[in-house]
Design a protein around this motif. Structure first.
Motif, PDB file in Angstrom:
ATOM      1  N   HIS A 131       0.839  -1.215   0.000  1.00 46.36           N
ATOM      2  CA  HIS A 131       0.000   0.000   0.000  1.00 46.36           C
ATOM      3  C   HIS A 131       0.865   1.253   0.000  1.00 46.36           C
ATOM      4  CE1 HIS A 131      -2.778   2.831   2.495  1.00 46.36           C
ATOM      5  NE2 HIS A 131      -3.040   2.968   1.215  1.00 46.36           N
ATOM      6  N   ILE A 132       0.491   2.206  -0.828  1.00 48.77           N
ATOM      7  CA  ILE A 132       1.072   3.552  -0.797  1.00 48.77           C
ATOM      8  C   ILE A 132      -0.046   4.471  -0.320  1.00 48.77           C
ATOM      9  CG2 ILE A 132       2.062   5.433  -2.167  1.00 48.77           C
ATOM     10  CD1 ILE A 132       3.065   3.214  -4.134  1.00 48.77           C
ATOM     11  N   PHE A 133       0.147   5.112   0.818  1.00 45.61           N
ATOM     12  CA  PHE A 133      -0.904   5.995   1.337  1.00 45.61           C
ATOM     13  C   PHE A 133      -1.002   7.249   0.471  1.00 45.61           C
ATOM     14  CE2 PHE A 133      -3.117   9.055   3.800  1.00 45.61           C
ATOM     15  CZ  PHE A 133      -4.058   8.327   4.507  1.00 45.61           C
ATOM     16  N   ASN A 134      -2.232   7.617   0.082  1.00 50.74           N
ATOM     17  CA  ASN A 134      -2.453   8.787  -0.757  1.00 50.74           C
ATOM     18  C   ASN A 134      -3.917   9.190  -0.592  1.00 50.74           C
ATOM     19  OD1 ASN A 134      -2.512  10.658  -3.132  1.00 50.74           O
ATOM     20  ND2 ASN A 134      -0.588   9.663  -3.685  1.00 50.74           N
ATOM     21  N   LEU A 135      -4.301  10.238  -1.291  1.00 48.52           N
ATOM     22  CA  LEU A 135      -5.693  10.686  -1.286  1.00 48.52           C
ATOM     23  C   LEU A 135      -6.436   9.977  -2.413  1.00 48.52           C
ATOM     24  CD1 LEU A 135      -4.987  14.520  -0.907  1.00 48.52           C
ATOM     25  CD2 LEU A 135      -5.120  12.763   0.882  1.00 48.52           C
ATOM     26  N   GLY A 136      -7.764  10.122  -2.406  1.00 45.99           N
ATOM     27  CA  GLY A 136      -8.563   9.571  -3.492  1.00 45.99           C
ATOM     28  C   GLY A 136      -8.558  10.455  -4.732  1.00 45.99           C
ATOM     29  N   HIS A 137      -8.151  11.722  -4.549  1.00 45.02           N
ATOM     30  CA  HIS A 137      -8.001  12.663  -5.669  1.00 45.02           C
ATOM     31  C   HIS A 137      -7.092  13.780  -5.145  1.00 45.02           C
ATOM     32  CE1 HIS A 137     -10.121  14.843  -9.287  1.00 45.02           C
ATOM     33  NE2 HIS A 137      -8.943  14.367  -9.614  1.00 45.02           N
ATOM     34  N   GLY A 138      -6.866  14.814  -5.950  1.00 43.65           N
ATOM     35  CA  GLY A 138      -5.913  15.842  -5.542  1.00 43.65           C
ATOM     36  C   GLY A 138      -6.355  16.646  -4.323  1.00 43.65           C
ATOM     37  N   ILE A 139      -5.375  17.091  -3.546  1.00 42.65           N
ATOM     38  CA  ILE A 139      -5.661  18.015  -2.438  1.00 42.65           C
ATOM     39  C   ILE A 139      -6.158  19.330  -3.046  1.00 42.65           C
ATOM     40  CG2 ILE A 139      -3.222  18.785  -2.310  1.00 42.65           C
ATOM     41  CD1 ILE A 139      -3.679  19.147   0.740  1.00 42.65           C
ATOM     42  N   THR A 140      -7.127  19.958  -2.387  1.00 43.41           N
ATOM     43  CA  THR A 140      -7.758  21.173  -2.939  1.00 43.41           C
ATOM     44  C   THR A 140      -7.112  22.435  -2.359  1.00 43.41           C
ATOM     45  OG1 THR A 140      -9.426  21.076  -1.205  1.00 43.41           O
ATOM     46  CG2 THR A 140      -9.976  20.020  -3.299  1.00 43.41           C
ATOM     47  N   PRO A 141      -7.265  23.572  -3.046  1.00 42.43           N
ATOM     48  CA  PRO A 141      -6.654  24.824  -2.574  1.00 42.43           C
ATOM     49  C   PRO A 141      -7.120  25.233  -1.177  1.00 42.43           C
ATOM     50  CG  PRO A 141      -7.393  25.075  -4.852  1.00 42.43           C
ATOM     51  CD  PRO A 141      -7.902  23.746  -4.373  1.00 42.43           C
ATOM     52  N   GLU A 142      -8.323  24.796  -0.767  1.00 43.48           N
ATOM     53  CA  GLU A 142      -8.886  25.188   0.527  1.00 43.48           C
ATOM     54  C   GLU A 142      -8.308  24.384   1.688  1.00 43.48           C
ATOM     55  OE1 GLU A 142     -10.826  23.924  -2.051  1.00 43.48           O
ATOM     56  OE2 GLU A 142     -11.076  25.920  -2.934  1.00 43.48           O
ATOM     57  N   ALA A 143      -7.522  23.349   1.410  1.00 43.92           N
ATOM     58  CA  ALA A 143      -6.999  22.489   2.481  1.00 43.92           C
ATOM     59  C   ALA A 143      -6.069  23.278   3.390  1.00 43.92           C
ATOM     60  CB  ALA A 143      -6.260  21.292   1.875  1.00 43.92           C
ATOM     61  N   ASP A 144      -6.045  22.873   4.671  1.00 43.85           N
ATOM     62  CA  ASP A 144      -5.184  23.508   5.665  1.00 43.85           C
ATOM     63  C   ASP A 144      -3.854  22.743   5.710  1.00 43.85           C
ATOM     64  OD1 ASP A 144      -3.895  24.369   7.952  1.00 43.85           O
ATOM     65  OD2 ASP A 144      -5.658  24.196   9.256  1.00 43.85           O
ATOM     66  N   PRO A 145      -2.733  23.416   5.448  1.00 50.67           N
ATOM     67  CA  PRO A 145      -1.432  22.721   5.485  1.00 50.67           C
ATOM     68  C   PRO A 145      -1.174  22.003   6.813  1.00 50.67           C
ATOM     69  CG  PRO A 145      -1.173  24.913   4.549  1.00 50.67           C
ATOM     70  CD  PRO A 145      -2.595  24.822   5.041  1.00 50.67           C
ATOM     71  N   GLU A 146      -1.743  22.512   7.902  1.00 47.70           N
ATOM     72  CA  GLU A 146      -1.568  21.842   9.203  1.00 47.70           C
ATOM     73  C   GLU A 146      -2.257  20.478   9.227  1.00 47.70           C
ATOM     74  OE1 GLU A 146       0.359  22.567  11.769  1.00 47.70           O
ATOM     75  OE2 GLU A 146       1.095  24.127  10.404  1.00 47.70           O
ATOM     76  N   ASN A 147      -3.382  20.372   8.508  1.00 46.75           N
ATOM     77  CA  ASN A 147      -4.072  19.072   8.461  1.00 46.75           C
ATOM     78  C   ASN A 147      -3.239  18.022   7.744  1.00 46.75           C
ATOM     79  OD1 ASN A 147      -6.334  19.772   9.927  1.00 46.75           O
ATOM     80  ND2 ASN A 147      -7.458  20.506   8.127  1.00 46.75           N
ATOM     81  N   VAL A 148      -2.444  18.450   6.765  1.00 53.90           N
ATOM     82  CA  VAL A 148      -1.555  17.498   6.072  1.00 53.90           C
ATOM     83  C   VAL A 148      -0.537  16.950   7.068  1.00 53.90           C
ATOM     84  CG1 VAL A 148       0.128  17.207   4.216  1.00 53.90           C
ATOM     85  CG2 VAL A 148      -1.893  18.660   3.860  1.00 53.90           C
ATOM     86  N   ALA A 149       0.015  17.837   7.891  1.00 57.69           N
ATOM     87  CA  ALA A 149       0.982  17.393   8.910  1.00 57.69           C
ATOM     88  C   ALA A 149       0.317  16.423   9.896  1.00 57.69           C
ATOM     89  CB  ALA A 149       1.552  18.604   9.644  1.00 57.69           C
ATOM     90  N   ARG A 150      -0.948  16.690  10.258  1.00 62.20           N
ATOM     91  CA  ARG A 150      -1.669  15.804  11.192  1.00 62.20           C
ATOM     92  C   ARG A 150      -1.921  14.435  10.559  1.00 62.20           C
ATOM     93  NH1 ARG A 150      -5.005  20.814  11.879  1.00 62.20           N
ATOM     94  NH2 ARG A 150      -3.892  21.890  13.543  1.00 62.20           N
ATOM     95  N   MET A 151      -2.278  14.438   9.279  1.00 62.50           N
ATOM     96  CA  MET A 151      -2.501  13.159   8.573  1.00 62.50           C
ATOM     97  C   MET A 151      -1.226  12.328   8.578  1.00 62.50           C
ATOM     98  SD  MET A 151      -3.225  12.712   4.491  1.00 62.50           S
ATOM     99  CE  MET A 151      -1.501  13.036   4.038  1.00 62.50           C
ATOM    100  N   ILE A 152      -0.100  12.967   8.270  1.00 62.25           N
ATOM    101  CA  ILE A 152       1.169  12.244   8.207  1.00 62.25           C
ATOM    102  C   ILE A 152       1.540  11.698   9.596  1.00 62.25           C
ATOM    103  CG2 ILE A 152       3.658  12.503   7.790  1.00 62.25           C
ATOM    104  CD1 ILE A 152       2.867  14.602   5.616  1.00 62.25           C
ATOM    105  N   ALA A 153       1.321  12.527  10.628  1.00 65.36           N
ATOM    106  CA  ALA A 153       1.645  12.080  11.990  1.00 65.36           C
ATOM    107  C   ALA A 153       0.781  10.880  12.383  1.00 65.36           C
ATOM    108  CB  ALA A 153       1.457  13.227  12.980  1.00 65.36           C
TER     109      ALA A 153
END
Ligand code: CP3
Length: 341
Positions: free
Chosen positions: A315-337
């Motif tokens: 498995h390679i962890f990824n999204l189901g489609h592209g991240i959108t402009p409205e996404a919060d960069p902090e949420n990306v860090a939380r997902m990775i953690a």
């Protein structure tokens, strides 16, 4: 030690899945918006190798993703074939249209593409030098059907109506366009590999609107031809295929096309994909990108659920489609953690 993404693509089940995100270099990042302003517009950014390499590296520096995806666009290939291409801010791409045999015949032959695309190969060469040694470099192209939908309509369409209409009205011209794109895509991706891309991904974002035999003829067969053509030139090259919203047609897609990994969108559940698609090999996906806008406990719970669902296979962890402009960069860090712990 081999790079984690390459191990997953070779079929290994890893204790922590490697991670990257579709559209990881993009407008949700303030550093991307600054670089795009510096370039002036999106296409200048794509065709200026130093700047394109820089925006590719931005999410790697910020988050330490396991893969970098070349910064470019699937619509550069039609431009290299002679279509006019421009981007309307806030609306999306516009192209000159192909709806007749005469317009198709007026395109350039596939051997002409490298003249326009040379800066893209230069971006790949810079990245092959600059990336951290554990980061995998992914090249990409659009799949013929998806690229054709934009070339025929001259823009993005909700239901790909104009492409379906040409397919019905003049199947010969439609099939000839798919053929041209198939052959040009082999050459385009092959040139990216020669410049240093280690994996390539084929984006068939609109595969879901092809039904029945049309899915076989215009999603499966072109992907199979492209993958066979690439592997003949570059034995062992790993390929990720993304027939987005293929639904039941995800089943067996890797086997028929020879793809090493199938990327799964978030309209199907991770549990279903683990049972029906991952049994044939590596899968990539499939967190709902809207969770990176909304965040909170649901983001963490869903990240864990996707990881758990796919934990018993490659498995390679990824999204189901592209991240959108409205996404919060902090949420990306939380997902990775939540994945790396
Ligand atoms: O970070 C990455 O994923 C790498 C770069 C990349 C872009 N586009 C940059 C981009 C990749 C892999 C793509 C693929 C792409 N482009 C697809 C297939 C994947 C998908 O999203 O389904 C498609 C259909 C396109 C065509 C395209 N490009 C559209 C429809 C649009 C407008 C919509 C939008 O998101 O703005 C683009 C523009 C585009 N491509 C942007 C980026 C970062 C936004 C441009 C900007 O900065 O204004």
């Amino acid at each position: 030690m081999t790079k984690t993404i390459l191990r997953a693509l070779a079929g290994e089940t890893l204790p922590v899945p490697p991670i990257w995100m579709m559209r990881q270099a993009g407008r949700y990042l303030p550093e991307y918006r600054a670089m795009r302003a510096k370039a002036g517009d999106f296409l200048s950014l794509c065709y200026t190798p130093d700047l394109a390499a820089e925006v590719t590296l931005q999410p790697i520096r910020r988050y330490g993703f396991d893969a970098a995806i070349l910064f470019a666009d699937i619509l550069l290939l039609p431009q290299a074939l002679g279509a006019d291409l421009w981007f309307v801010t806030g609306e999306g791409p516009r192209l000159s249209t192909i709806t007749t045999a005469a317009e198709l015949a007026a395109l350039k032959p596939k051997d002409a593409i490298h003249e326009t695309l040379a800066p893209v190969y230069e971006t790949v060469r810079i990245l092959a030098q600059e990336l951290p040694k554990d980061t995998t470099l992914i090249g990409f192209a659009g799949a013929p059907w998806t690229v054709a939908t934009y070339m025929i309509a001259g823009r993005g369409t909700p239901d790909q109506g104009p492409a379906h209409a040409l397919k019905a009205a003049d199947r010969t011209t439609f099939a000839a366009l798919i053929d041209l794109l198939t052959e040009a895509t082999i050459d385009y991706l092959s040139a990216q590999v020669e410049a240093g891309a280690e994996v390539v991904k084929l984006f068939d974002s609109w595969a879901g609107s092809l039904k029945g035999a049309d899915f076989d003829d215009f999603a499966l067969k072109p992907a199979k031809r492209i993958i066979e053509g690439l592997k003949a030139r570059h034995p062992g090259l790993p390929v990720i295929a993304f027939p987005r919203e293929a639904g039941e047609r995800y089943v067996g897609f890797a086997k028929v096309t020879g793809a090493d990994c199938v990327a799964i969108d978030n309209s199907v559940s991770a549990e279903w994909a683990a049972a029906n698609v991952q049994r044939d090999g590596c899968v990539q996906g499939n967190l709902d990108p809207s969770l990176l806008v909304t965040g909170g406990d649901k983001l963490i719970a869903e990240t864990r659920r996707v990881r758990e669902a796919f934990a018993n296979g490659p498995h390679i962890f990824n999204l189901g489609h592209g991240i959108t402009p409205e996404a919060d960069p902090e949420n990306v860090a939380r997902m990775i953690a939540a994945i790396r712990g």
